[in-house]
Motif scaffolding. Sequence first.
Motif, PDB file in Angstrom:
ATOM      1  N   GLY A 170      33.799  31.208  -6.374  1.00 54.91           N
ATOM      2  CA  GLY A 170      34.213  32.414  -7.068  1.00 54.91           C
ATOM      3  C   GLY A 170      35.685  32.627  -6.802  1.00 54.91           C
ATOM      4  O   GLY A 170      36.268  32.021  -5.899  1.00 54.91           O
ATOM      5  N   GLY A 171      36.336  33.463  -7.583  1.00 52.63           N
ATOM      6  CA  GLY A 171      37.766  33.660  -7.404  1.00 52.63           C
ATOM      7  C   GLY A 171      38.505  32.358  -7.687  1.00 52.63           C
ATOM      8  O   GLY A 171      38.390  31.771  -8.755  1.00 52.63           O
ATOM      9  N   GLU A 226      37.843  29.543  -6.572  1.00 52.40           N
ATOM     10  CA  GLU A 226      36.894  28.433  -6.653  1.00 52.40           C
ATOM     11  C   GLU A 226      35.954  28.581  -7.855  1.00 52.40           C
ATOM     12  O   GLU A 226      34.893  27.982  -7.893  1.00 52.40           O
ATOM     13  CB  GLU A 226      36.069  28.355  -5.355  1.00 52.40           C
ATOM     14  CG  GLU A 226      36.891  28.173  -4.095  1.00 52.40           C
ATOM     15  CD  GLU A 226      37.514  26.801  -3.982  1.00 52.40           C
ATOM     16  OE1 GLU A 226      37.161  25.918  -4.795  1.00 52.40           O
ATOM     17  OE2 GLU A 226      38.349  26.595  -3.093  1.00 52.40           O
ATOM     18  N   LEU A 227      36.351  29.379  -8.841  1.00 58.41           N
ATOM     19  CA  LEU A 227      35.492  29.630  -9.999  1.00 58.41           C
ATOM     20  C   LEU A 227      35.171  28.337 -10.745  1.00 58.41           C
ATOM     21  O   LEU A 227      34.096  28.192 -11.330  1.00 58.41           O
ATOM     22  CB  LEU A 227      36.173  30.627 -10.943  1.00 58.41           C
ATOM     23  CG  LEU A 227      35.291  31.311 -11.992  1.00 58.41           C
ATOM     24  CD1 LEU A 227      34.210  32.151 -11.338  1.00 58.41           C
ATOM     25  CD2 LEU A 227      36.154  32.192 -12.900  1.00 58.41           C
ATOM     26  N   ASN A 228      36.097  27.373 -10.704  1.00 59.69           N
ATOM     27  CA  ASN A 228      35.877  26.109 -11.404  1.00 59.69           C
ATOM     28  C   ASN A 228      34.695  25.332 -10.841  1.00 59.69           C
ATOM     29  O   ASN A 228      34.105  24.493 -11.524  1.00 59.69           O
ATOM     30  CB  ASN A 228      37.136  25.240 -11.327  1.00 59.69           C
ATOM     31  CG  ASN A 228      37.508  24.884  -9.886  1.00 59.69           C
ATOM     32  OD1 ASN A 228      37.542  25.755  -9.028  1.00 59.69           O
ATOM     33  ND2 ASN A 228      37.801  23.626  -9.638  1.00 59.69           N
ATOM     34  N   LYS A 229      34.295  25.640  -9.603  1.00 67.10           N
ATOM     35  CA  LYS A 229      33.187  24.918  -8.980  1.00 67.10           C
ATOM     36  C   LYS A 229      31.815  25.437  -9.432  1.00 67.10           C
ATOM     37  O   LYS A 229      30.787  24.875  -9.056  1.00 67.10           O
ATOM     38  CB  LYS A 229      33.296  24.980  -7.454  1.00 67.10           C
ATOM     39  CG  LYS A 229      34.475  24.176  -6.902  1.00 67.10           C
ATOM     40  CD  LYS A 229      34.444  24.151  -5.372  1.00 67.10           C
ATOM     41  CE  LYS A 229      35.461  23.149  -4.822  1.00 67.10           C
ATOM     42  NZ  LYS A 229      36.842  23.504  -5.107  1.00 67.10           N
ATOM     43  N   LEU A 230      31.797  26.500 -10.237  1.00 65.24           N
ATOM     44  CA  LEU A 230      30.519  27.024 -10.709  1.00 65.24           C
ATOM     45  C   LEU A 230      29.810  26.051 -11.648  1.00 65.24           C
ATOM     46  O   LEU A 230      28.582  26.073 -11.750  1.00 65.24           O
ATOM     47  CB  LEU A 230      30.718  28.366 -11.415  1.00 65.24           C
ATOM     48  CG  LEU A 230      31.056  29.562 -10.521  1.00 65.24           C
ATOM     49  CD1 LEU A 230      31.075  30.833 -11.352  1.00 65.24           C
ATOM     50  CD2 LEU A 230      30.076  29.701  -9.366  1.00 65.24           C
ATOM     51  N   ILE A 286      28.458  33.576 -13.563  1.00 61.40           N
ATOM     52  CA  ILE A 286      29.605  34.489 -13.585  1.00 61.40           C
ATOM     53  C   ILE A 286      29.126  35.941 -13.669  1.00 61.40           C
ATOM     54  O   ILE A 286      29.677  36.832 -13.006  1.00 61.40           O
ATOM     55  CB  ILE A 286      30.540  34.136 -14.756  1.00 61.40           C
ATOM     56  CG1 ILE A 286      31.189  32.774 -14.510  1.00 61.40           C
ATOM     57  CG2 ILE A 286      31.610  35.210 -14.943  1.00 61.40           C
ATOM     58  CD1 ILE A 286      32.024  32.266 -15.674  1.00 61.40           C
ATOM     59  N   GLU A 287      28.067  36.180 -14.447  1.00 64.92           N
ATOM     60  CA  GLU A 287      27.487  37.529 -14.510  1.00 64.92           C
ATOM     61  C   GLU A 287      27.003  37.967 -13.129  1.00 64.92           C
ATOM     62  O   GLU A 287      27.200  39.121 -12.727  1.00 64.92           O
ATOM     63  CB  GLU A 287      26.314  37.556 -15.488  1.00 64.92           C
ATOM     64  CG  GLU A 287      26.704  37.508 -16.954  1.00 64.92           C
ATOM     65  CD  GLU A 287      25.476  37.600 -17.852  1.00 64.92           C
ATOM     66  OE1 GLU A 287      24.479  38.222 -17.440  1.00 64.92           O
ATOM     67  OE2 GLU A 287      25.515  37.030 -18.955  1.00 64.92           O
ATOM     68  N   TYR A 321      26.753  39.391  -6.482  1.00 66.02           N
ATOM     69  CA  TYR A 321      26.177  38.236  -5.806  1.00 66.02           C
ATOM     70  C   TYR A 321      27.306  37.321  -5.314  1.00 66.02           C
ATOM     71  O   TYR A 321      28.428  37.349  -5.843  1.00 66.02           O
ATOM     72  CB  TYR A 321      25.270  37.445  -6.751  1.00 66.02           C
ATOM     73  CG  TYR A 321      23.912  38.073  -6.982  1.00 66.02           C
ATOM     74  CD1 TYR A 321      22.769  37.552  -6.385  1.00 66.02           C
ATOM     75  CD2 TYR A 321      23.768  39.177  -7.818  1.00 66.02           C
ATOM     76  CE1 TYR A 321      21.514  38.116  -6.614  1.00 66.02           C
ATOM     77  CE2 TYR A 321      22.529  39.757  -8.051  1.00 66.02           C
ATOM     78  CZ  TYR A 321      21.405  39.215  -7.451  1.00 66.02           C
ATOM     79  OH  TYR A 321      20.183  39.777  -7.677  1.00 66.02           O
ATOM     80  N   GLU A 322      26.982  36.499  -4.322  1.00 65.99           N
ATOM     81  CA  GLU A 322      27.960  35.553  -3.786  1.00 65.99           C
ATOM     82  C   GLU A 322      27.318  34.169  -3.677  1.00 65.99           C
ATOM     83  O   GLU A 322      26.103  34.049  -3.489  1.00 65.99           O
ATOM     84  CB  GLU A 322      28.450  36.014  -2.405  1.00 65.99           C
ATOM     85  CG  GLU A 322      29.177  37.357  -2.460  1.00 65.99           C
ATOM     86  CD  GLU A 322      29.607  37.854  -1.091  1.00 65.99           C
ATOM     87  OE1 GLU A 322      29.333  37.155  -0.079  1.00 65.99           O
ATOM     88  OE2 GLU A 322      30.204  38.943  -1.027  1.00 65.99           O
TER      89      GLU A 322
END
Length: 285
Positions: free
Chosen positions: A137-138, A140-144, A169-170, A176-177
Motif C-alpha cells: 500500500g502507499g 508499495e501499491l504496485n505490489k497489489l 484497493i477498496e 485494511y492492511e
Amino acid sequence: MFDTIERIEGGLVHHGNGNKRVYLQEANHGNWNLLISSIRNLAQQQKYDKIVSRVPEGGIASFQSEGYQVEAKIPGLYNGVTTGYFVADFLNKERSNCAEQKLKMIQSVKTIALAAANSSRDSYMAMPHTLEIHKLGGEELNKLTALAQLNERAFRSYPFPIHDRSFLIELLQQGYEFYGLFEEGQLIVASILRPNEAESNMEVVDFITNSNYRGQNLSYYLVQEIKKKSAERGLKTIYTSVRATSYGLNITFSKHGFSYGGTLLNNTLIGDTMESMNVWYLSLN
C-alpha cells in the motif's frame, strides 16, 4: 457468490451463501434485543445455517437468553479492558454436528499447539537475510497485483473477490492492511489485517502462502512483524481464527505467545469443506 456487508440496527454484518452464515462483526450498543431479532430474521429469510456474533461482555447475557452459546472468549478484546465473546446460534442443528474423527483431529492439533507455547518475550527468531517484509500500500501499491495473483492461486473459494486488485484497493481505503514476505522480489507469503483503532485491537484475517513454499513455517516472520507494528501503534490485543485442523498456523501462533480462546464449530468454507476455526489472541498490555 460473495458475501454482503451491511449495517443492521447499528451492527456491522457479513452474510452470504458461501458460508451459509451471518457474522455480526461489530456491535456495541444498548438495544441488543432488537439487533438479535433483526439478524435472526435475516438468517431465516436467507436460509442460513449459523449466526456467529462477536460481542462485548455487556451484550453476552442478551445473546445467551436467546439461545446463543459461547464458542470463544478473548479477555481485553475491547481496549484491553472489556472481554469479547464469539457466540453462535445454529439454525440448522446438523451444522452443529462434527464427526468424531474430525473432533479427534481438532483436539490433536490443539494439544500439540499448546505444547509448543512460548511466551511472547521468547518467540523472536531472526529472519533469513534472503527474505524481506513489505507493507503493501502507499509506495508499495504496485505490489497489489502480485497479491491478487497469489490470492487467485491459493483460494478456490473466498467470501470476497480478493483476487481482484481493485477490490484490494477498496479494502485499503476501508482501513485494511496487507503485509508481504518476499524472496528476491517474489511475493511468497501475505497477510490480511483489519486494525480497529476504536477497539484498540488488530484482527489477522488471513494468511496466503505460495504453494511452492508451504510447510516451511514462513508465516512465522509475518506474525513477528505484525506483533511489532501493533505494539508500536499502541494497540492492546491481536486476535485471529485459523483452521482447527491445521497444525502449522496453530503452532505458529502458540509459539508467538498467543493464547487459545476457543473453537468456532463448522464456521468457514475453505475450498470445498466447512471448517471449524480456532481463535487465538495476544494481549499487548
